[in-house]
Design an enzyme around this catalytic site. Structure first.
Site, mmCIF file in Angstrom:
data_model
loop_
_atom_site.group_PDB
_atom_site.id
_atom_site.type_symbol
_atom_site.label_atom_id
_atom_site.label_comp_id
_atom_site.label_asym_id
_atom_site.label_seq_id
_atom_site.Cartn_x
_atom_site.Cartn_y
_atom_site.Cartn_z
ATOM 1 N N GLU A 1 0.882 -1.171 0.000
ATOM 2 C CA GLU A 1 0.000 0.000 0.000
ATOM 3 C C GLU A 1 0.911 1.210 0.000
ATOM 4 O O GLU A 1 1.248 1.763 1.049
ATOM 5 C CB GLU A 1 -0.964 0.025 1.193
ATOM 6 C CG GLU A 1 -1.945 1.199 1.066
ATOM 7 C CD GLU A 1 -2.915 1.357 2.223
ATOM 8 O OE1 GLU A 1 -3.311 0.352 2.837
ATOM 9 O OE2 GLU A 1 -3.279 2.529 2.492
ATOM 10 N N HIS B 1 1.650 4.755 -2.251
ATOM 11 C CA HIS B 1 0.890 5.553 -3.211
ATOM 12 C C HIS B 1 1.722 6.511 -4.038
ATOM 13 O O HIS B 1 2.769 6.984 -3.608
ATOM 14 C CB HIS B 1 -0.195 6.339 -2.484
ATOM 15 C CG HIS B 1 -1.128 5.474 -1.708
ATOM 16 N ND1 HIS B 1 -1.946 4.546 -2.291
ATOM 17 C CD2 HIS B 1 -1.358 5.372 -0.372
ATOM 18 C CE1 HIS B 1 -2.661 3.933 -1.365
ATOM 19 N NE2 HIS B 1 -2.312 4.402 -0.188
ATOM 20 N N HIS C 1 -9.164 -0.254 -0.704
ATOM 21 C CA HIS C 1 -8.520 0.848 0.020
ATOM 22 C C HIS C 1 -9.574 1.837 0.509
ATOM 23 O O HIS C 1 -10.596 2.035 -0.141
ATOM 24 C CB HIS C 1 -7.522 1.545 -0.927
ATOM 25 C CG HIS C 1 -6.720 2.622 -0.275
ATOM 26 N ND1 HIS C 1 -7.159 3.928 -0.179
ATOM 27 C CD2 HIS C 1 -5.507 2.578 0.327
ATOM 28 C CE1 HIS C 1 -6.234 4.639 0.462
ATOM 29 N NE2 HIS C 1 -5.230 3.850 0.772
ATOM 30 N N ASP D 1 2.186 2.633 3.654
ATOM 31 C CA ASP D 1 1.194 3.669 3.302
ATOM 32 C C ASP D 1 1.896 4.982 2.969
ATOM 33 O O ASP D 1 1.347 6.064 3.158
ATOM 34 C CB ASP D 1 0.146 3.898 4.405
ATOM 35 C CG ASP D 1 -1.213 4.320 3.854
ATOM 36 O OD1 ASP D 1 -1.310 4.596 2.647
ATOM 37 O OD2 ASP D 1 -2.179 4.394 4.642
HETATM 38 C C1 GRE Z 1 -4.342 6.979 2.173
HETATM 39 O O1 GRE Z 1 -4.786 6.998 1.030
HETATM 40 O O2 GRE Z 1 -3.797 5.981 2.606
HETATM 41 C C2 GRE Z 1 -4.463 8.209 3.004
HETATM 42 C C3 GRE Z 1 -5.079 9.316 2.466
HETATM 43 C C4 GRE Z 1 -5.196 10.476 3.226
HETATM 44 C C5 GRE Z 1 -4.700 10.505 4.508
HETATM 45 C C6 GRE Z 1 -4.101 9.397 5.048
HETATM 46 C C7 GRE Z 1 -3.983 8.237 4.316
HETATM 47 O O3 GRE Z 1 -5.575 9.288 1.208
HETATM 48 O O4 GRE Z 1 -3.405 7.140 4.832
HETATM 49 ZN ZN ZN Z 2 -3.331 4.227 1.620
#
Ligand code: GRE
Ligand code: ZN
Length: 326
Positions: free
Chosen positions: A8, A10, A164, A287
């Site tokens: 996970e 991004h 997610h 994350d």
């Molecule tokens: C995520 O997509 O994992 C996320 C967000 C915004 C804040 C925290 C977060 O999109 O973990």
């Molecule tokens: Zn995330």
């Protein structure tokens, strides 16, 4: 531990980057934005420094799921996947990718997943919860019958599907009125995603497609901790469950679900998950860039679990689930 794999993790491109603005302190936005847009400088720097061999990358949230116009959702999903594929191709030994999908149209979503897996070499999909379809004020969940042909294709492709979080729509958020700090990762993300996952389990989807692999982040969005109660409330009454699925919820959770450590760096919580589901279905993730690779890695590397479990959770479970050749 060296050789960790995270799933996970991004990225973003211009079309959807603003979706991530507003979650963290405004003073952090420039840095968060630069980390989301970057692939090869800061990101690889953190990975090298903290023993992360690979990131399986996905688009930010809610992104495609929050684009009610079906044609636009489809176009932006394709463009994002193409841009992601280009970046992954520059460092295929360090990056893989999960497809963003226009769930507004289940058939387009299935086609895009096929394209991403078969032509772009992606190893799965990541979808940000419910989709808004045609109207801002709509929230369509993935257990609904119109998605079952899509799920059939996911099973045939034999790739994992990461469910997610996203926030509930303002019209679905009365319980948070006056308490905006409970939205997002504090609580609302987990509550929204846990209920969505329970909808999948009790719908009977996994009776029809028993080989689906669904991944939840954030140590399972609270579900491991609640699994016994979900199946055993009022058990003295001995009433059969009232849902269409054939088995207990825990049976689906333990055979169709995997969880990651993303954004939930707590040993007590991970041990509870190990006790519920075993260590084969728990996978390391950070994350990034919403969380730090450093915080994730320093915690995980020192967590009080067995070394065989650390290797499974940190690396080999991901290699097996995604059939990675590394
Ligand atoms: C995520 O997509 O994992 C996320 C967000 C915004 C804040 C925290 C977060 O999109 O973990
Ligand atoms: Zn995330």
């Amino acid at each position: 531990m060296d050789g960790k794999i995270g799933l996970e993790e991004h990225v973003s491109f211009n079309d959807t980057i603003e979706d991530s603005n507003g979650f963290l302190d405004p003073g952090i936005w420039d840095e968060l934005k630069s980390r989301l847009l970057d692939f090869h400088v800061k990101r690889l720097g953190f990975m090298d420094q903290f023993g992360m061999e690979m990131m399986i990358l996905s688009l930010n949230a809610p992104a495609i799921q929050a684009i009610p116009d079906i044609a636009q959702a489809t176009e932006i999903a394709k463009r994002s996947n193409d841009l992601l594929a280009e970046q992954v191709a520059k460092k295929p030994d360090r990056f893989h990718a999960l497809a963003a999908l226009p769930m507004q149209d289940p058939e387009s979503a299935a086609q895009e997943l096929q394209r991403c897996v078969n032509e772009l070499g992606f190893c799965g999909a990541l979808v940000n919860g419910f989709s808004q379809i045609e109207q801002e004020e709509s929230a369509v969940y993935l257990d609904l019958r119109q998605y079952w042909p899509f799920w059939k294709i996911v099973q045939e492709l034999d790739v994992p599907f990461y469910l997610h979080p996203r926030n509930p729509l303002p019209s679905m958020s009365q319980i948070y009125d006056g308490h905006p700090w409970l939205l997002g990762p504090t609580w609302a993300f987990g509550q929204e995603t846990a209920v969505h996952a329970l909808r999948l389990m009790c719908s009977g989807l996994f009776d029809e497609y028993p080989d689906l692999n669904i991944i939840l982040g954030h140590m399972g969005e609270g579900l491991p901790y609640s699994m016994w109660r979900i199946d055993n409330r009022n058990s003295w009454v001995k009433a059969p469950p009232q849902y269409p699925a054939k088995k207990k919820i825990a049976e689906y959770f333990n055979s169709n679900f995997h969880i990651t450590t993303s954004g939930n760096f707590r040993t007590q919580t991970m041990i509870d998950a190990i006790l519920e589901m075993g260590s084969d279905r728990i996978l390391f993730s950070s994350d990034y860039p919403f969380e730090g690779v450093e915080e994730a890695a320093v915690w995980f590397d020192n967590a009080s679990i067995s070394e065989p479990d650390r290797i499974k959770i940190g690396r080999t479970n991901a290699i097996n689930l995604f059939k990675l050749s590394i």
